[in-house]
Design a protein around this motif. Structure first.
Motif, PDB file in Angstrom:
ATOM      1  N   UNK A  96       1.250  -1.053  -0.055  1.00 49.83           N
ATOM      2  CA  UNK A  96      -0.052   0.269   0.234  1.00 49.83           C
ATOM      3  C   UNK A  96       1.231   1.540   0.311  1.00 49.83           C
ATOM      4  N   UNK A  97       0.196   2.267  -0.771  1.00 49.07           N
ATOM      5  CA  UNK A  97       0.836   3.287  -0.863  1.00 49.07           C
ATOM      6  C   UNK A  97       0.431   5.132  -1.014  1.00 49.07           C
ATOM      7  N   UNK A  98       1.201   6.108  -0.380  1.00 45.97           N
ATOM      8  CA  UNK A  98       0.377   7.460  -1.335  1.00 45.97           C
ATOM      9  C   UNK A  98       1.117   7.829  -0.343  1.00 45.97           C
ATOM     10  N   UNK A  99       0.255   9.652   0.253  1.00 43.89           N
ATOM     11  CA  UNK A  99       1.138  10.486   0.745  1.00 43.89           C
ATOM     12  C   UNK A  99       0.450  10.642   2.027  1.00 43.89           C
ATOM     13  N   UNK A 100       0.335  11.944   2.334  1.00 40.25           N
ATOM     14  CA  UNK A 100      -0.609  12.574   4.013  1.00 40.25           C
ATOM     15  C   UNK A 100      -0.494  14.119   3.727  1.00 40.25           C
ATOM     16  N   UNK A 101      -1.372  14.630   4.976  1.00 39.65           N
ATOM     17  CA  UNK A 101      -2.209  15.514   4.778  1.00 39.65           C
ATOM     18  C   UNK A 101      -0.816  16.866   4.506  1.00 39.65           C
ATOM     19  N   UNK A 102       0.622  16.604   4.896  1.00 40.19           N
ATOM     20  CA  UNK A 102       1.450  17.800   4.230  1.00 40.19           C
ATOM     21  C   UNK A 102       1.747  17.385   2.938  1.00 40.19           C
ATOM     22  N   UNK A 103       2.422  18.887   2.579  1.00 43.01           N
ATOM     23  CA  UNK A 103       3.235  18.669   1.174  1.00 43.01           C
ATOM     24  C   UNK A 103       4.447  17.529   1.469  1.00 43.01           C
ATOM     25  N   UNK A 104       5.100  17.210   0.247  1.00 46.73           N
ATOM     26  CA  UNK A 104       6.138  16.596   0.163  1.00 46.73           C
ATOM     27  C   UNK A 104       6.390  15.471   1.565  1.00 46.73           C
ATOM     28  N   UNK A 105       5.656  14.407   1.533  1.00 45.65           N
ATOM     29  CA  UNK A 105       5.732  13.616   2.774  1.00 45.65           C
ATOM     30  C   UNK A 105       5.144  12.328   1.456  1.00 45.65           C
ATOM     31  N   UNK A 106       5.434  10.668   2.010  1.00 45.12           N
ATOM     32  CA  UNK A 106       4.926   9.797   1.331  1.00 45.12           C
ATOM     33  C   UNK A 106       5.236   8.642   2.244  1.00 45.12           C
ATOM     34  N   UNK A 107       4.985   7.562   1.483  1.00 41.91           N
ATOM     35  CA  UNK A 107       4.573   6.302   3.234  1.00 41.91           C
ATOM     36  C   UNK A 107       4.417   4.569   1.703  1.00 41.91           C
TER      37      UNK A 107
END
Length: 146
Positions: A71-82
């Motif tokens: 599973x992958x994506x980003x987050x509520x802040x710009x310039x973050x990923x997981x």
């Protein structure tokens, strides 16, 4: 259920950079985009004061592979990923969250090697992550030729 597993099952993940494991351990993780390096530290217990945020709305992909479910994506802040690996019963195996990475937009598996992309125009950060040894992950860059 451990705290990280509970947060993950509730759709949340840590706000801090690191490589997090379902047994409440983690390794620090530092992405240096200029030098194209990913430094992953030694294993330690997850700090008690760890903050979490909702990842559910920011998930951009899911893929079943030989190692489990990616599973992958980003987050509520710009310039973050997981990017995370779960077993087939949705239990967290590991989660790589990087505060200094754009959101992960693609991933694939070649055997037990995960290749994941975090796109930031005009460069794509391409991560190579051994599914069973994610602390050996490496990053490289590819220029956008379009």
């Amino acid at each position: 259920m451990t705290a990280i597993k509970q947060q993950w099952s509730d759709g949340a993940g840590p706000n801090y950079s690191g490589l997090f494991f379902g047994d409440n351990t983690y390794r620090t993780a530092l992405l240096n985009r200029e030098e194209q390096t990913l430094e992953i530290g030694n294993i330690a217990a997850i700090p008690l004061e760890m903050d979490f945020s909702d990842y559910g709305d920011y998930e951009s992909g899911r893929l079943k592979c030989n190692a489990g479910v990616l599973r992958w994506g980003g987050g509520p802040w710009e310039a973050e990923g997981w990017i995370a690996l779960e077993d087939y019963e949705s239990n967290l195996i590991w989660l790589l969250h990087l505060e200094d990475s754009e959101a992960f937009t693609q991933a694939r598996c070649e055997g037990l090697i995960i290749e994941a992309v975090a796109y930031q125009y005009p460069v794509m950060n391409v991560f190579s992550i051994p599914a069973k040894d994610p602390h050996l992950a490496a990053v490289g860059q590819e220029a956008d030729v379009t």
